[in-house]
Scaffold this motif. Structure first.
Motif, PDB file in Angstrom:
ATOM      1  N   PRO A 185     -28.617 -17.619  46.448  1.00 14.87           N
ATOM      2  CA  PRO A 185     -27.773 -16.581  47.063  1.00 14.87           C
ATOM      3  C   PRO A 185     -28.071 -16.332  48.530  1.00 14.87           C
ATOM      4  N   GLU A 186     -29.287 -16.599  48.976  1.00  9.29           N
ATOM      5  CA  GLU A 186     -29.616 -16.377  50.395  1.00  9.29           C
ATOM      6  C   GLU A 186     -28.842 -17.317  51.311  1.00  9.29           C
ATOM      7  N   GLU A 187     -28.464 -18.491  50.813  1.00  5.76           N
ATOM      8  CA  GLU A 187     -27.829 -19.509  51.644  1.00  5.76           C
ATOM      9  C   GLU A 187     -26.539 -19.007  52.292  1.00  5.76           C
ATOM     10  N   PHE A 188     -25.746 -18.238  51.562  1.00  8.15           N
ATOM     11  CA  PHE A 188     -24.473 -17.745  52.092  1.00  8.15           C
ATOM     12  C   PHE A 188     -24.697 -16.930  53.354  1.00  8.15           C
ATOM     13  N   TYR A 189     -25.661 -16.051  53.341  1.00  6.65           N
ATOM     14  CA  TYR A 189     -25.922 -15.192  54.501  1.00  6.65           C
ATOM     15  C   TYR A 189     -26.460 -16.003  55.671  1.00  6.65           C
ATOM     16  N   GLN A 190     -27.339 -16.946  55.395  1.00  7.44           N
ATOM     17  CA  GLN A 190     -27.901 -17.769  56.454  1.00  7.44           C
ATOM     18  C   GLN A 190     -26.844 -18.650  57.093  1.00  7.44           C
ATOM     19  N   LYS A 191     -25.999 -19.255  56.281  1.00  8.51           N
ATOM     20  CA  LYS A 191     -24.976 -20.171  56.795  1.00  8.51           C
ATOM     21  C   LYS A 191     -23.956 -19.451  57.674  1.00  8.51           C
ATOM     22  N   ASN A 192     -23.680 -18.186  57.354  1.00  8.59           N
ATOM     23  CA  ASN A 192     -22.645 -17.440  58.081  1.00  8.59           C
ATOM     24  C   ASN A 192     -23.217 -16.440  59.083  1.00  8.59           C
ATOM     25  N   ASN A 193     -24.498 -16.587  59.398  1.00  5.73           N
ATOM     26  CA  ASN A 193     -25.157 -15.724  60.393  1.00  5.73           C
ATOM     27  C   ASN A 193     -24.978 -14.240  60.056  1.00  5.73           C
ATOM     28  N   LEU A 194     -25.189 -13.919  58.791  1.00  5.58           N
ATOM     29  CA  LEU A 194     -25.092 -12.546  58.329  1.00  5.58           C
ATOM     30  C   LEU A 194     -26.498 -12.037  58.012  1.00  5.58           C
ATOM     31  N   PRO A 195     -26.789 -10.790  58.339  1.00  4.55           N
ATOM     32  CA  PRO A 195     -28.138 -10.276  58.095  1.00  4.55           C
ATOM     33  C   PRO A 195     -28.426 -10.099  56.614  1.00  4.55           C
ATOM     34  N   ILE A 196     -29.638 -10.393  56.220  1.00  8.44           N
ATOM     35  CA  ILE A 196     -30.058 -10.094  54.852  1.00  8.44           C
ATOM     36  C   ILE A 196     -30.634  -8.681  54.873  1.00  8.44           C
ATOM     37  N   ASP A 197     -29.716  -7.723  54.947  1.00  6.00           N
ATOM     38  CA  ASP A 197     -30.077  -6.315  55.037  1.00  6.00           C
ATOM     39  C   ASP A 197     -30.231  -5.738  53.632  1.00  6.00           C
ATOM     40  N   ALA A 198     -30.322  -4.402  53.547  1.00  4.00           N
ATOM     41  CA  ALA A 198     -30.562  -3.767  52.243  1.00  4.00           C
ATOM     42  C   ALA A 198     -29.447  -4.087  51.262  1.00  4.00           C
ATOM     43  N   HIS A 199     -28.191  -4.070  51.741  1.00  4.36           N
ATOM     44  CA  HIS A 199     -27.084  -4.375  50.831  1.00  4.36           C
ATOM     45  C   HIS A 199     -27.141  -5.826  50.380  1.00  4.36           C
ATOM     46  N   ALA A 200     -27.389  -6.752  51.315  1.00  7.35           N
ATOM     47  CA  ALA A 200     -27.486  -8.163  50.944  1.00  7.35           C
ATOM     48  C   ALA A 200     -28.610  -8.378  49.939  1.00  7.35           C
ATOM     49  N   GLN A 201     -29.711  -7.669  50.086  1.00  7.97           N
ATOM     50  CA  GLN A 201     -30.813  -7.789  49.131  1.00  7.97           C
ATOM     51  C   GLN A 201     -30.401  -7.318  47.744  1.00  7.97           C
ATOM     52  N   GLU A 202     -29.548  -6.286  47.687  1.00  4.54           N
ATOM     53  CA  GLU A 202     -29.030  -5.850  46.386  1.00  4.54           C
ATOM     54  C   GLU A 202     -28.176  -6.946  45.751  1.00  4.54           C
ATOM     55  N   VAL A 203     -27.314  -7.565  46.558  1.00  2.00           N
ATOM     56  CA  VAL A 203     -26.468  -8.646  46.038  1.00  2.00           C
ATOM     57  C   VAL A 203     -27.329  -9.793  45.531  1.00  2.00           C
ATOM     58  N   ILE A 204     -28.333 -10.172  46.309  1.00  2.87           N
ATOM     59  CA  ILE A 204     -29.215 -11.279  45.918  1.00  2.87           C
ATOM     60  C   ILE A 204     -29.931 -10.956  44.610  1.00  2.87           C
ATOM     61  N   ALA A 205     -30.428  -9.727  44.483  1.00  2.00           N
ATOM     62  CA  ALA A 205     -31.107  -9.327  43.253  1.00  2.00           C
ATOM     63  C   ALA A 205     -30.164  -9.366  42.061  1.00  2.00           C
ATOM     64  N   ILE A 206     -28.926  -8.916  42.263  1.00  2.00           N
ATOM     65  CA  ILE A 206     -27.934  -8.928  41.190  1.00  2.00           C
ATOM     66  C   ILE A 206     -27.622 -10.356  40.757  1.00  2.00           C
ATOM     67  N   MET A 207     -27.435 -11.244  41.711  1.00  2.00           N
ATOM     68  CA  MET A 207     -27.101 -12.629  41.370  1.00  2.00           C
ATOM     69  C   MET A 207     -28.247 -13.314  40.623  1.00  2.00           C
ATOM     70  N   LYS A 208     -29.466 -12.922  40.918  1.00  2.00           N
ATOM     71  CA  LYS A 208     -30.611 -13.541  40.263  1.00  2.00           C
ATOM     72  C   LYS A 208     -30.906 -12.948  38.892  1.00  2.00           C
ATOM     73  N   LYS A 209     -30.567 -11.668  38.698  1.00  2.00           N
ATOM     74  CA  LYS A 209     -31.002 -10.969  37.490  1.00  2.00           C
ATOM     75  C   LYS A 209     -29.910 -10.705  36.463  1.00  2.00           C
ATOM     76  N   VAL A 210     -28.655 -10.551  36.913  1.00  2.00           N
ATOM     77  CA  VAL A 210     -27.577 -10.224  35.974  1.00  2.00           C
ATOM     78  C   VAL A 210     -27.087 -11.511  35.318  1.00  2.00           C
ATOM     79  N   LYS A 211     -27.018 -11.508  33.991  1.00  2.00           N
ATOM     80  CA  LYS A 211     -26.651 -12.705  33.252  1.00  2.00           C
ATOM     81  C   LYS A 211     -25.170 -12.700  32.910  1.00  2.00           C
ATOM     82  N   PRO A 212     -24.526 -13.867  32.933  1.00  2.00           N
ATOM     83  CA  PRO A 212     -23.139 -13.949  32.457  1.00  2.00           C
ATOM     84  C   PRO A 212     -23.051 -13.614  30.978  1.00  2.00           C
ATOM     85  N   GLU A 213     -21.853 -13.329  30.516  1.00  2.00           N
ATOM     86  CA  GLU A 213     -21.620 -13.018  29.114  1.00  2.00           C
ATOM     87  C   GLU A 213     -21.958 -14.247  28.263  1.00  2.00           C
ATOM     88  N   PRO A 214     -22.741 -14.076  27.195  1.00  2.00           N
ATOM     89  CA  PRO A 214     -23.257 -15.232  26.450  1.00  2.00           C
ATOM     90  C   PRO A 214     -22.196 -16.160  25.876  1.00  2.00           C
TER      91      PRO A 214
END
Length: 378
Positions: free
Chosen positions: A95-124
């Motif tokens: 998930p970090e790649e998107f922010y790096q590629k588009n020169n976007l800061p990995i700020d508090a909101h981006a960190q929330e998105v990254i945590a969600i993408m890593k921890k939230v599981k798709p429906e089984p």
């Protein structure tokens, strides 16, 4: 209003309701006449009673269902701030790649998105859809009731949004040969989204998905196709100051939201809008024993009737029938009069053509009913 009109929503003992009625009554429900409606005493801007943060434990990835446990419980009449994310363009594996590629800061909101993408599981079972916040249990809401959602505010926690085109997607799927993602950066002072020099899209944020749970016997369903319980309606008029009415099918309603849009053209023809994180502030009001068959909405200037179907022609017919039924049953016109008014004074717009179940909505202007005064909470 100064003149009586029939409506499914009688003024409640706790607060008055905006003027929209909802077409179909529960079987055997009596005709109702609403007395003059006073403006709601609660101001549109107020400190929320609850804040539901966009944390992994508050998210559900892509589905609704009566068995999905609520993440929060609120009372009838409460104002709730619901934070959402929209990880369009962000991969689960890196998930970090998107922010790096588009020169976007990995700020508090981006960190929330990254945590969600890593921890939230798709429906089984494999159901896929949007990253959503919820569900929220509303005390007092029971099957056969209607939930009114007053949209008090919509704000951006991040200063950009994303649109994409891809082969097989959107309104002309066979014409697209390559995938491309576009980052729209926001100029909030001028209230526009910037794609490139000379292209500025006015920002008009709204939630693409606002839903209650379907009935328990339906099981879990994807958030992609909209249905009678709401969901991915993608109606761009549901912005700040609008009201959405949804039928309650399970105890507590189980309200879920996400798929924030910074702006969208009618049709959403690339397959997505300006996909963006949004914070929704809404007031939930339960209307007892007033059953809806389809979502309905209202703005300060219009009533909105909704038609849905997998076939766009049928979605159009359904929207027309909803509009005619509303004007006949709730404003007192004959069927033929209502159809004539729909033909001469109502605009039918394609909400979206890309969500499996397609949408058309009827924009019924209040101004054409010159002998009536429609009060509204804003």
């Amino acid at each position: 209003m100064r003149t009586s009109r029939r409506t499914f929503l009688r003024r409640s003992t706790r607060q008055s309701l905006a003027a929209l009625s909802v077409g179909h009554l529960a079987t055997g429900a009596p005709d109702l006449v609403t007395p003059p409606i006073e403006s709601a005493s609660v101001p549109t801007r107020r400190k929320p009673d609850h804040v539901i943060r966009s944390l992994p434990e508050h998210m559900v990835w892509g589905y609704f269902g009566a068995d999905v446990p609520p993440v929060y419980t609120v009372k009838d009449g409460d104002v709730v701030e619901i934070q959402t994310v929209n990880p369009s363009g962000v991969s689960r594996t890196n998930p970090e790649e998107f922010y790096q590629k588009n020169n976007l800061p990995i700020d508090a909101h981006a960190q929330e998105v990254i945590a969600i993408m890593k921890k939230v599981k798709p429906e089984p079972s494999g159901i896929r859809g949007h990253m959503l916040t919820g569900p929220v249990y509303i005390e007092g809401a029971q099957p056969g009731d209607t939930l009114e959602i007053r949209i008090l505010d919509l704000t951006f926690p991040a200063n950009f949004g994303v649109n994409s085109v891809w082969p097989g997607g959107g309104g002309i799927p066979d014409a697209v040969t390559t995938r491309e993602t576009f980052v729209y950066r926001y100029d909030t002072k001028r209230n526009v989204a910037l794609l490139k020099e000379g292209v500025e899209i006015p920002l008009k944020p709204f939630m693409g998905v606002m839903a209650l749970s379907p009935p328990a016997e339906t099981g879990r369903v994807s958030s992609i196709p909209p249905a009678f319980f709401g969901g991915n309606l993608d109606i761009k008029h549901l912005t700040k100051g609008a009201t959405l009415y949804l039928p309650v099918s399970v105890p507590g309603g189980l309200f879920t939201t996400g798929d924030g849009h910074g702006a969208q053209g009618n049709g959403e023809v690339s397959g997505v809008a300006i996909e963006t994180a949004l914070t929704l502030t809404a007031r939930f009001i339960v209307h007892k024993g007033r059953k809806l068959q389809m979502p309905r909405a209202e703005t300060p200037t219009h009533f909105i009737a909704v038609g849905l179907d997998k076939d766009l022609n049928r979605a159009m017919k359904n929207a027309l029938m909803e509009a005619v039924t509303f004007m006949k049953d709730e404003l007192g016109y004959t069927f033929n009069e209502a159809l004539s008014i729909a033909s001469t004074g109502v605009d039918f717009e394609v909400s979206q053509v890309v969500d499996q179940t397609l949408g058309v909505h009827a924009m019924i202007p209040k101004s054409i009913f010159t002998k009536r005064k429609f009060s509204y909470w804003t």
